[in-house]
Scaffold this active site. Structure first.
Site, PDB file in Angstrom:
ATOM      1  N   ASP A 173       8.651  -4.773  -3.672  1.00 23.44           N
ATOM      2  CA  ASP A 173       8.122  -4.051  -2.512  1.00 23.44           C
ATOM      3  C   ASP A 173       8.157  -5.002  -1.326  1.00 23.44           C
ATOM      4  OD1 ASP A 173       6.749  -2.531  -0.734  1.00 23.44           O
ATOM      5  OD2 ASP A 173       5.174  -1.933  -2.153  1.00 23.44           O
ATOM      6  N   ASP A 200      11.407   0.801   1.241  1.00 22.47           N
ATOM      7  CA  ASP A 200      11.097  -0.617   1.017  1.00 22.47           C
ATOM      8  C   ASP A 200      10.677  -0.932  -0.414  1.00 22.47           C
ATOM      9  OD1 ASP A 200       8.748   0.731   1.114  1.00 22.47           O
ATOM     10  OD2 ASP A 200       7.700  -0.648   2.429  1.00 22.47           O
ATOM     11  N   GLU A 201      11.013  -0.037  -1.355  1.00 21.58           N
ATOM     12  CA  GLU A 201      10.586  -0.267  -2.746  1.00 21.58           C
ATOM     13  C   GLU A 201      11.753  -0.092  -3.712  1.00 21.58           C
ATOM     14  OE1 GLU A 201       6.588   1.605  -4.140  1.00 21.58           O
ATOM     15  OE2 GLU A 201       7.404   2.801  -2.512  1.00 21.58           O
TER      16      GLU A 201
END
Lengths: 391, 375
Positions: free
Chosen positions: A10, A104-105
């Site tokens: 993350d 964003d993961e």
């Protein structure tokens, strides 16, 4: 030792990190990104701003009151997704199987890798590589499943490296608040609190039947999750709406003619793939990587097509525009995106019968004898040189 | 200086002039209407430098002079006003404008009229008259086929070609093409120009009968004169593609279809097809057309069978249905003829019967379908 191993990565306050990369003066300062209008909300904020009590989804007005000195930015989604793509590129290069869960993961399935690489060591290397290539800090959590890894990564932020060894999931989750668990929203959290359930540990001790009666089907899932059980697989990430190919040259070169011929061969190959899957593209991109690993891409919107002539012209023109340094090139790539189902729409004044016949006949030969069976003469040298398997 | 005019009449004139007022004018003065009073004649000018529209009308005024009134507020004020006499007053000393209606007064500052660009005085070498209504119909029929892609600069307009006995009007975007031949004895020797598409919509506003439209032509500019209106228009100075050379001559297989029936069927069918490519297949045999489309992305599919007149060998055709819908909508005949040679070549669409004095030909490029993979 893990039987099954899932890594969750993350990016730390992703939007803020990107803004700091673009403007180094912002680093360390309280920074809030979100809508600045009357009813704007905070979409994310830097750790410095979080100290003042600002958090995402908070009304911007309140955030300003809590932290009047904060720098407020509207955010640039296009820029963020560009950086997200950069990270995805790095992950895709390294990871065996990965899932891009959001901008964003990432989830990466590392099952079976512990013995040879060491999951932790491998993960550390990847985070370092991401930081080196993109400048973005990233946290990770490593455990036997997606859920525990995600919670782990969240707990460790920023720059967290959290490992939950096999068998320790329950004890890791037990002291955490139920609100930390993905899938527990505001409402469920309230209801659980009302029942006196505040930590995941307590939740795990409630019989599944009871939770099912209270929350319906999701109650069973809740019980499993509280016990650190999550069987959901890592769904490989595929950008279905595009096809691409790239070639790392066996030797860096500045030979323009050679590079153009290679590019033309790669374009033909992709165009053939387009036609044989009955698709059209509306966006062409060319990528080059110089010997110093600086990578550049350029793309262009075109009317839907799958014709060799238009695509060749587009990729070669993009390449000419892109290649502006007198430096050795290490890699070139082509990507067609914005794909839709359809066949080639003929064009007046430009298409001629013999050209179209040629395209059809070569396709026909490739269908029958394979893609390498026929090619333009100028493509023969790059084809021979650059490792035939790449084609 | 002042003038008194009926609000309705003024509004009508301004509505025409508004077509040459740009939303983002190059100079501030171009956001205004230019009023020019010369005794009993009022002329109103508007321009966006591409188009200049000048309209004339009779008024009762002994004054002489010019002033500029901001277009947007003037036209919007008049829109909200029932028919009545209004008075426009220009105070030259304070450079102020005033409008008086039965409801009250409205004031505005005026731009300096000396800034208003001059219309270049051109010595038009060619002058020709043509029945306005027929000419407009030809332009309107063709305008749908012009390109919308800004890269194809030479196809953004409509080609007008005068020949001794006819006027050939054509438009294309390289996927479809329309050629409209208007039989009219102009006596001109092969003269052509490319007219921006917008000219058609301006002419639509002013032309309402078959009175003569006078066309004066220069290398870069054309002037249309009709009744009390003058429209100056910059031409597209790019060679128009040679459309006559791409019209196939040997399309011997002719399918005759009821236009409305086909059009309605296509409009229904396309709802289920891909909305970007509109690719649709047509299987023609034994007096029937089977129309099919599918969109695998959304699991949508549709097929219909319509009647036609065709008894030749089976034809398996594929077109962008949107092109056909546009073409069919711009025809008026009851029946249409589709003439093809093979599936991979341009098809010609014509009305079942042309009206007297005109000849319409539309061309649609097919979608090239792949041969099935040989085993």
């Amino acid at each position: 030792m893990y039987d099954r191993a899932v890594l969750h990565m993350d990016l730390d306050s992703f939007f803020v990190s990107v803004e700091c990369l673009k403007n180094s003066e912002l680093a360390g300062k309280p920074l809030i990104i979100g809508g600045d209008g009357g009813r704007g909300v905070v979409s994310t904020c830097s750790y410095a701003a979080r100290k003042y009590g600002v958090h995402s989804a908070m009304p911007m007005k309140m955030a300003k009151r809590l932290c009047p000195d904060a720098v407020i930015l509207r955010g640039d989604m296009e820029e963020y997704s560009k950086y997200s793509h950069l990270v995805t590129d790095v992950v895709a290069e390294e990871a065996p199987v990965f899932e891009k869960a959001s901008i964003d993961e990432f989830y990466i399935d590392l099952t079976g890798m512990d013995k040879h690489f060491g999951c932790y060591k491998w993960s550390m290397k990847l985070t370092e590589k991401i930081f080196k290539e993109t400048g973005l800090p990233i946290s990770f959590g490593l455990s036997i499943n997606k859920l525990v890894s995600k919670i782990g990564a969240g707990e460790g932020k920023p720059l967290g490296r959290v490992i939950i060894n096999a068998g320790e999931e329950k004890s890791f989750l037990a002291p955490l608040s139920t609100s930390r668990m993905p899938g527990i929203g505001k409402e469920t959290y309230k209801r659980l609190s009302f029942m006196g359930v505040r930590t995941i540990g307590v939740l795990s001790e409630i019989p599944a039947k009871l939770l099912e009666r209270e929350f319906g089907k999701s109650g069973i899932l809740l019980s499993q999750h509280a016990n650190g059980i999550d069987k959901s697989p890592v769904m490989p990430y595929t950008e279905q709406k595009s096809i691409s190919t790239e070639t790392t040259l066996s030797q860096d070169t500045v030979d323009i003619k050679y590079l153009r011929d290679l590019l033309s061969a790669m374009t033909d190959k992709l165009a053939y793939e387009l036609r044989s899957s009955g698709k059209l593209t509306s966006n062409v991109a060319v990528k080059i990587r110089y010997a110093d690993f600086n990578t550049f891409t350029k793309q262009r919107q075109i009317p839907y097509t799958s014709g060799d002539r238009v695509l060749q012209a587009a990729t070669l023109d993009l390449f000419d525009k892109l290649y502006d340094r007198r430096q050795m090139i290490r890699l070139i790539g082509v990507r067609f995106s914005g794909l839709v189902h359809g066949n080639y729409q003929m064009v007046l004044f430009e298409d001629n019968e013999s050209e179209l016949r040629l395209m059809e006949e070569t396709d026909h030969i490739r269908d029958r004898w394979g893609i390498k069976a026929i090619m333009r003469a100028n493509q023969l040298k790059p084809f021979k040189d650059s490792g035939k398997d790449k084609f | 200086m002042n003038l008194i005019i009926s609000s309705g009449e003024l509004y009508k004139m301004l509505q025409i002039g508004q077509n040459a007022i740009s939303a983002k004018p190059q100079y501030p003065i171009l956001a205004d209407f230019l009023f020019d009073i010369d005794g009993n004649i009022l002329t109103i000018t508007s321009s966006d430098l591409e188009f200049t529209i000048i309209s004339e009308t009779q008024i009762n005024s002994g004054n002489e002079g010019k002033f500029a009134f901001p277009a947007e507020i003037l036209i919007n004020t008049l829109r909200e006003m029932p028919e009545q006499p209004i008075e426009l007053i220009y105070d030259k000393e304070n450079n102020g404008l005033k409008m008086i209606s039965s409801y009250g007064e409205y004031q505005s500052g005026s731009n300096d009229i000396d800034d208003y660009p001059k219309i270049p005085e051109v010595d038009y070498s060619i002058k020709v008259a043509i029945p306005a209504g027929r000419f407009l119909k030809a332009l309107s029929t063709c305008s749908f086929a012009t390109a919308t892609d800004e890269i194809k600069t030479n196809m953004l307009g409509i080609s007008v070609n005068f020949q001794p006995d006819a006027v050939e009007i054509a438009a294309t975007d390289a996927h479809k093409m329309v050629k409209y031949t208007l039989f009219h004895r102009s006596g001109m020797e092969d003269t052509s120009f490319v007219l921006p598409k917008k000219a058609v919509s301006i002419l639509k506003h002013i032309i309402n009968d078959e009175e003569d439209l006078i066309i004066s032509l220069d290398k870069n500019q054309v002037l249309f004169e009709y009744k009390k209106h003058k429209i100056y228009c910059k031409l597209i100075n790019q060679p128009f593609p040679n459309y006559n050379s791409v019209i196939p001559l040997n399309n011997d297989k002719e399918i005759v279809v009821n236009r409305q029936e086909w059009l309605r069927s296509l409009k229904r069918i396309t709802l289920y097809g891909n909305r970007t490519t509109y690719q649709t297949s047509f299987l023609v045999k034994d007096n029937e057309i089977k129309i099919e489309t599918l969109d695998p992305d959304f699991s949508n599919a549709a097929s219909e069978v319509i009647k036609c007149q065709y008894t030749g060998e089976e034809l398996n055709l594929s077109y962008n249905a949107k092109f056909l819908i546009d073409s069919l909508s711009n025809l008026e005949s009851e029946e249409v003829k589709l003439a093809v040679s093979t599936a991979g070549r341009a098809a010609i669409l014509t009305p079942g019967e042309n009206e007297v004095g005109e000849n319409i030909l539309m061309l649609v490029m097919p979608v090239r379908t792949r041969k099935p993979i040989a085993d």
